[in-house]
Write a protein that holds these residues in place. Structure first.
Motif, PDB file in Angstrom:
ATOM      1  N   ASN A   1     -27.432  11.203   0.391  1.00  0.00           N
ATOM      2  CA  ASN A   1     -26.893  11.277   2.012  1.00  0.00           C
ATOM      3  C   ASN A   1     -28.002  10.244   2.636  1.00  0.00           C
ATOM      4  O   ASN A   1     -29.172  10.554   2.839  1.00  0.00           O
ATOM      5  N   VAL A   2     -27.540   9.062   3.137  1.00  0.00           N
ATOM      6  CA  VAL A   2     -28.279   7.933   3.493  1.00  0.00           C
ATOM      7  C   VAL A   2     -28.092   7.931   4.997  1.00  0.00           C
ATOM      8  O   VAL A   2     -26.979   7.718   5.718  1.00  0.00           O
ATOM      9  N   PHE A   3     -29.224   8.372   5.630  1.00  0.00           N
ATOM     10  CA  PHE A   3     -29.253   8.479   7.177  1.00  0.00           C
ATOM     11  C   PHE A   3     -29.783   6.928   7.643  1.00  0.00           C
ATOM     12  O   PHE A   3     -30.723   7.071   8.594  1.00  0.00           O
ATOM     13  N   ASN A   4     -29.093   6.113   7.388  1.00  0.00           N
ATOM     14  CA  ASN A   4     -29.533   4.627   7.840  1.00  0.00           C
ATOM     15  C   ASN A   4     -28.071   3.809   7.636  1.00  0.00           C
ATOM     16  O   ASN A   4     -27.706   3.346   6.717  1.00  0.00           O
ATOM     17  N   ILE A   5     -27.186   3.760   8.932  1.00  0.00           N
ATOM     18  CA  ILE A   5     -26.089   2.918   8.474  1.00  0.00           C
ATOM     19  C   ILE A   5     -26.035   1.593   8.159  1.00  0.00           C
ATOM     20  O   ILE A   5     -25.036   0.989   7.688  1.00  0.00           O
ATOM     21  N   TYR A   6     -27.074   1.149   8.515  1.00  0.00           N
ATOM     22  CA  TYR A   6     -27.502  -0.554   8.308  1.00  0.00           C
ATOM     23  C   TYR A   6     -27.351  -0.614   6.775  1.00  0.00           C
ATOM     24  O   TYR A   6     -27.690  -1.719   6.289  1.00  0.00           O
ATOM     25  N   LYS A   7     -27.551   0.525   5.883  1.00  0.00           N
ATOM     26  CA  LYS A   7     -27.778   0.175   4.523  1.00  0.00           C
ATOM     27  C   LYS A   7     -26.445   0.256   3.879  1.00  0.00           C
ATOM     28  O   LYS A   7     -26.225  -0.129   2.828  1.00  0.00           O
TER      29      LYS A   7
END
Length: 358
Positions: free
Chosen positions: A58-64
């Motif tokens: 779960n990636v909490f960085n939309i810019y990735k």
């Protein structure tokens, strides 16, 4: 290959133990960006190079999202270990390594996986009393409508909101509905089933609030028991007020601004600054919104946003420049309307006909 470390964070009140892990693997699938309150995130399925089963990150960085793409192999450091997934947070790091091809078994396992937000949630069927008392997830409630509020619009007039007072054999409560659910035709005496409701305390009163995934059905249930509750039970709740909103007259236009907004969901229609979204740096949007500062007949200065300005200027869409919108508003002066003014912002406007204007 993965390694685990346990990190303990201590505050004056308590200590929290967090298990972190490192992971190197190949991405087999990513989800779309999911907006949750003020933060965006997305999921990805990763096949570890160790040959272990695929795992959800779960990636909490939309810019990735644009660089964590299917087929790339990543080395991920300092992920937070959760029972069913790993969390990539602001403290996590990544690097790209030589591409690793998942095994056939891993690929089969990955194909059967689903992202958490796409899995159907099962709300527990509860009475009103149980739903207001539970801390265990969302509830499905079947109840009789005893009071219906008018539809109101918030978020600059873009979000319909309606409250319905309901009763069953255990008690009464207010259910707050949004968007399409709010715009359905309700009548006192209707029996409904509404899913995915969560308990919320608003202005020191408990209520049930619809979730984005809530569904509502009208049902026929002659066996449903309910308290004999009068619709007057909700008379003190301002959401159910049907009193005529006060009338106001716009006498002067102080300021008008038509501006470009970002259309990406995580950015919440952020106003472009210097030709770009200040959050995601996008420059691709051609969507506009508008704001105006108006002076009323009593000298009060108020702000009106796009949906309100559409009504005041008698236009379907605002596609004009700031100067053109200013002229449209000037041509309509003086503008008489009924509506609420909340925190100096005009809401729920109804423009009065020309014959009513003074």
């Amino acid at each position: 290959m993965a390694t685990q470390n346990t990190c303990t964070t201590t505050t004056p009140q308590h200590s929290v133990s967090t298990t972190t892990t490192d992971l190197t693997g190949t991405i087999t699938k990513t989800s779309e960006i999911i907006q949750n309150k003020s933060k965006g995130h997305f999921y990805m399925h990763v096949c570890p190079i160790s040959g272990q089963e695929p795992i959800t990150v779960n990636v909490f960085n939309i810019y990735k999202h644009d660089i964590f793409t299917t087929g790339r192999t990543l080395k991920l450091d300092n992920l937070i270990q959760k029972p069913d997934s790993l969390l990539y947070t602001s403290k996590s790091k990544h690097s790209f390594v030589k591409t690793f091809q998942p095994t056939a078994q891993q690929q089969l396992q990955a194909e059967k996986m689903h992202f958490p937000h796409t899995q159907a949630t099962v709300a527990t069927k509860r009475t009103i009393s149980e739903a207001l008392d539970t801390d265990s997830g969302r509830s499905t409630v079947c109840a009789k409508i005893v009071k219906v509020s008018p539809v109101k619009h918030v978020r600059d007039g873009t979000l319909p909101v309606r409250s319905i007072g309901v009763a069953d054999e255990s008690g009464t409560t207010k259910i707050v509905l949004f968007k399409d659910l709010a715009e359905q035709a309700f009548r006192e005496g209707d029996i409904i089933t509404c899913t995915e409701l969560y308990r919320k305390t608003f202005q020191q009163t408990q209520q049930l609030t619809a979730h984005a995934s809530s569904q509502l059905q009208f049902v026929q249930d002659d066996d449903l028991l309910f308290l004999e509750t009068s619709s007057t039970h909700f008379d003190d709740d301002p959401d159910f007020s049907r009193s005529n909103p006060p009338s106001h007259t716009v006498q002067e236009i102080i300021f008008v601004d038509v501006y470009t907004i970002c259309t990406k969901p995580p950015c919440h229609k952020k106003k472009y600054q210097q030709g770009a979204c200040p959050l995601c740096q996008s420059t691709e949007s051609n969507k506009t919104s508008a704001r105006a500062v108006l002076k009323l007949q009593d000298g009060t200065t108020v702000t009106a946003f796009q949906e309100t300005l559409r009504h005041l200027a008698d236009i379907k869409e605002i596609t004009s420049t700031s100067n053109e919108l200013l002229q449209l508003l000037i041509d309509n002066l003086p503008i008489q309307f009924s509506g609420q003014i909340v925190n100096n912002v005009v809401q729920n406007v109804h423009k009065l006909p020309q014959s009513s204007q003074v």
